[in-house]
Design an enzyme around this catalytic site. Structure first.
Site, PDB file in Angstrom:
ATOM      1  N   SER A 111       0.800  -1.219   0.000  1.00 43.73           N
ATOM      2  CA  SER A 111       0.000   0.000   0.000  1.00 43.73           C
ATOM      3  C   SER A 111       0.836   1.273   0.000  1.00 43.73           C
ATOM      4  CB  SER A 111      -0.935   0.004   1.213  1.00 43.73           C
ATOM      5  OG  SER A 111      -0.194  -0.187   2.408  1.00 43.73           O
ATOM      6  N   ASP A 157      -3.553   7.546   8.382  1.00 42.07           N
ATOM      7  CA  ASP A 157      -4.266   6.649   9.286  1.00 42.07           C
ATOM      8  C   ASP A 157      -3.244   6.010  10.222  1.00 42.07           C
ATOM      9  OD1 ASP A 157      -3.005   4.693   7.769  1.00 42.07           O
ATOM     10  OD2 ASP A 157      -4.821   4.073   6.700  1.00 42.07           O
ATOM     11  N   HIS A 216      -0.266   4.600   7.465  1.00 39.12           N
ATOM     12  CA  HIS A 216       0.056   5.137   6.139  1.00 39.12           C
ATOM     13  C   HIS A 216       0.330   6.637   6.182  1.00 39.12           C
ATOM     14  CE1 HIS A 216      -2.462   1.514   5.128  1.00 39.12           C
ATOM     15  NE2 HIS A 216      -1.374   1.295   4.397  1.00 39.12           N
TER      16      HIS A 216
END
Length: 613
Positions: free
Chosen positions: A38, A289, A292
């Site tokens: 990610s 978050d 990330h």
């Protein structure tokens, strides 16, 4: 990093923001190909999100959407492709949120959807689509391991899990290299202990996150070194720690909370400005978050990666500048005589201003005042002499990447024979070079400066010859030819300000052999004797194929290589000037300029004065 399943939020339909980093005019890489999780994903899940909610096109990255992640910034700089690959998309970014290194895991959005491809599966897809070969001129990124570490934190056996992931990642690099890849970038895991998710677990969880990330990095880069695999390292672990230690310098006011709501349980995949805790959270928070980064933090990571790639290339400007200065100096020494000299001793002095400019990506430009002084002794058309010189150039790397000052002190000898129509001369010189270099690294609003003062040398030998047709005292013309050979050496050095962005450089040893052939014409009638010379010049050496450096914070990894600068090897040079008597001295004033180079030009304004003893 990891992705968790939770209800999709309604996202705003916003256009992607333009990158803050200027795009380069000429990329050293043919493609940028990404394998990862990610942290690198530029929209693997977006088609699925849009199917559920057509208004979700602004979401899809694991950051503060609609902002970019680091791979977007990198590809934008080099003018390459960072579009996602998967779920019907066919870009060069194979990264998928939630991916582990060698284990395909279930899709978090729905168990009915295909599993998330591991980094290993991503690589297999790329090779299958490209006939099993890796583009040798592409830049590859292999960044994984975070989700394997999270698996350990969730109860998986640490040694077996990390060992398998590291072995697979080392194997991926080996596979890429065997398939033809030259440039493989491997970022380290960031310090997971600094993330909001780790902070929520207290000091023990933070210490565990840091220890696991460090263990993974040590095993990974130790394994790559043991396997003899040269990679381009990116010290993500170090740069994140430096940002968190001094957030205000990088424009951040919060390093522990999340820019997206709700705090701690926020999911950045679907986070848009509707979910920001404050309107400017994407710029003032480090984390979107629990794990990330925000797009502002991603921008810094992209800028950092670009600096690691471009730093070694900038060093090649130094030796190229010395070569250009050496050719300009040789031209003035070789042309200081108007023709057959009178018997006896004479002196000559030369002042000039050299301009160097290379416009590919605004790479560099500089101005260099310089001077020469020589003494000749002539008899029956034969002449021998010696000369000395000094020059200094102040140059800008361009794109706000820094600047350098080059000084050169030269001693040389000269000899020649001049007949009524033909002439030939030769010279040899040695120059002591000194540099003061400042490389600047832009990290968001912060500018880091790294300095160094390497020394060097330039051994040069030149030979020139010509023949003239026409009448004595009138219009004369004929062919000219010459060659200038140079060996430029530059000492290696360590940049100042040790940190994640500081580099070290080995010594450079560069040869240049430029041959030229052309025609000249002059008119000797009257008190002013104008002349013109045009030559075709060719560089015979194919130097600068690769540039090298190492990260000071990861010196054990060893040196890495990137594509070198490619300067034009064929161009033309025109010289326009006039000889005359000024103040009782024989004088030669003119200008020399190159032409036919792609977005580049070297020029010299010069004046030479001479007289007898």
């Amino acid at each position: 990093m990891r992705v968790t399943s939770r209800p999709l939020r309604t996202a705003l339909t916003l256009a992607l923001a333009a990158a803050a980093v200027p795009a380069m005019a000429q990329s050293p890489f043919s493609r940028t190909v990404f394998f990862g999780d990610s942290l690198t994903d530029t929209g693997y899940f977006r088609p699925i999100l849009v199917q559920v909610n057509p208004g979700a096109s602004a979401a899809g990255r694991f950051t503060t959407n609609p902002g970019w992640v680091w791979s977007d910034y990198l590809a934008n700089y080099y003018g390459t492709n960072a579009q996602p690959n998967g779920n019907g998309q066919v870009g060069d970014n194979y990264a998928a949120g939630g991916a582990r290194v060698d284990v395909d895991v279930g899709n978090p959005l729905s168990p009915l959807l295909p599993p998330i491809p591991s980094l290993k599966s991503q690589l297999n897809s790329y090779l299958a689509a490209n006939g099993g070969r890796a583009d040798a001129n592409a830049l590859y990124t292999v960044w994984g391991g975070a989700n394997d570490v999270f698996a350990v934190a969730g109860g998986a056996p640490a040694q077996a899990t990390i060992g398998a992931a590291v072995a697979s990642q080392v194997g991926m690099v080996a596979t890429l290299k065997a398939a033809g890849a030259q440039y493989v970038m491997v970022p380290s895991l960031p310090d997971i202990g600094l993330t909001p998710a780790s902070r929520a677990g207290g000091p023990v969880a933070m210490a565990q996150g840091t220890a696991l990330a460090k263990a993974y990095n040590d095993a990974l880069f130790g394994g790559l070194k043991q396997a003899g695999l040269q990679v381009i390292p990116i010290d993500t672990f170090g740069i994140l720690r430096e940002i968190v230690a001094n957030p205000g310098a990088y424009g951040f006011s919060n390093v522990s909370g999340t820019a997206c709501q709700p705090q701690v349980t926020a999911q950045s995949l679907t986070c848009t400005p509707l979910n920001y805790v404050t309107p400017n959270a994407a710029d003032t928070y480090v984390f979107a978050d629990g794990v990330h980064p925000t797009t502002a933090a991603h921008q810094i990571l992209g800028q950092y990666s670009i600096s690691v790639l471009e730093g070694p290339r900038l060093q090649q400007v130094l030796t190229h500048s010395a070569q250009t200065t050496g050719r300009a100096r040789a031209a003035q020494v070789g042309g200081h005589l108007a023709g057959r000299p009178a018997d006896g001793m004479s002196w000559w002095g030369n002042v000039r201003g050299d301009m160097q400019r290379y416009d590919h990506a605004n790479l560099y430009d500089g101005m260099a005042p310089a001077g020469l002084f020589g003494i000749d002794w002539a008899r029956d058309g034969m002449v021998v002499g010696g000369f000395a010189g000094y020059g200094r150039m102040d140059a800008d790397f361009g794109n706000s990447m820094g600047d350098f000052t080059q000084s050169d002190t030269t001693l040389g000898v000269f000899a020649g024979w001049y007949g009524d129509r033909a002439w030939v001369n030769g010279q040899a010189s040695y120059s002591w070079l000194g540099y003061d270099v400042t490389r600047k690294v832009q990290l968001g609003p912060a500018t880091r400066e790294h300095k160094g003062s390497p020394d060097g040398s330039n051994l040069a030998v030149a030979l020139d010859a010509g023949y003239e047709f026409g009448q004595q005292g009138g219009f004369r013309h004929g062919p000219v030819a010459g060659v200038v050979w140079q060996k430029v050496k530059l000492d290696g050095y360590l940049e100042s300000n040790p940190s994640a962005t500081a580099l070290g450089y080995g010594s450079q040893n560069v040869d240049s052999t430029v041959g030229r052939i052309g025609w000249q014409a002059r008119f000797d009638g009257g008190s002013v004797h104008p002349y013109v010379q045009v030559t075709y010049d060719h560089e015979f050496e194919d130097g600068g194929k690769q540039a090298s450096a190492w990260l000071q914070t990861m010196a054990d990894v060893g040196a890495y290589k990137v594509p070198g600068l490619q300067f034009d090897r064929n161009y033309a040079t025109a010289v326009l000037g006039a000889r005359m008597d000024l103040w009782g001295l024989q004088s030669n004033i003119g200008v020399s300029t190159t032409a036919g180079q792609k977005s580049a030009r070297d020029a010299t304004l010069f004046a030479t004065f001479s007289g007898g003893f």
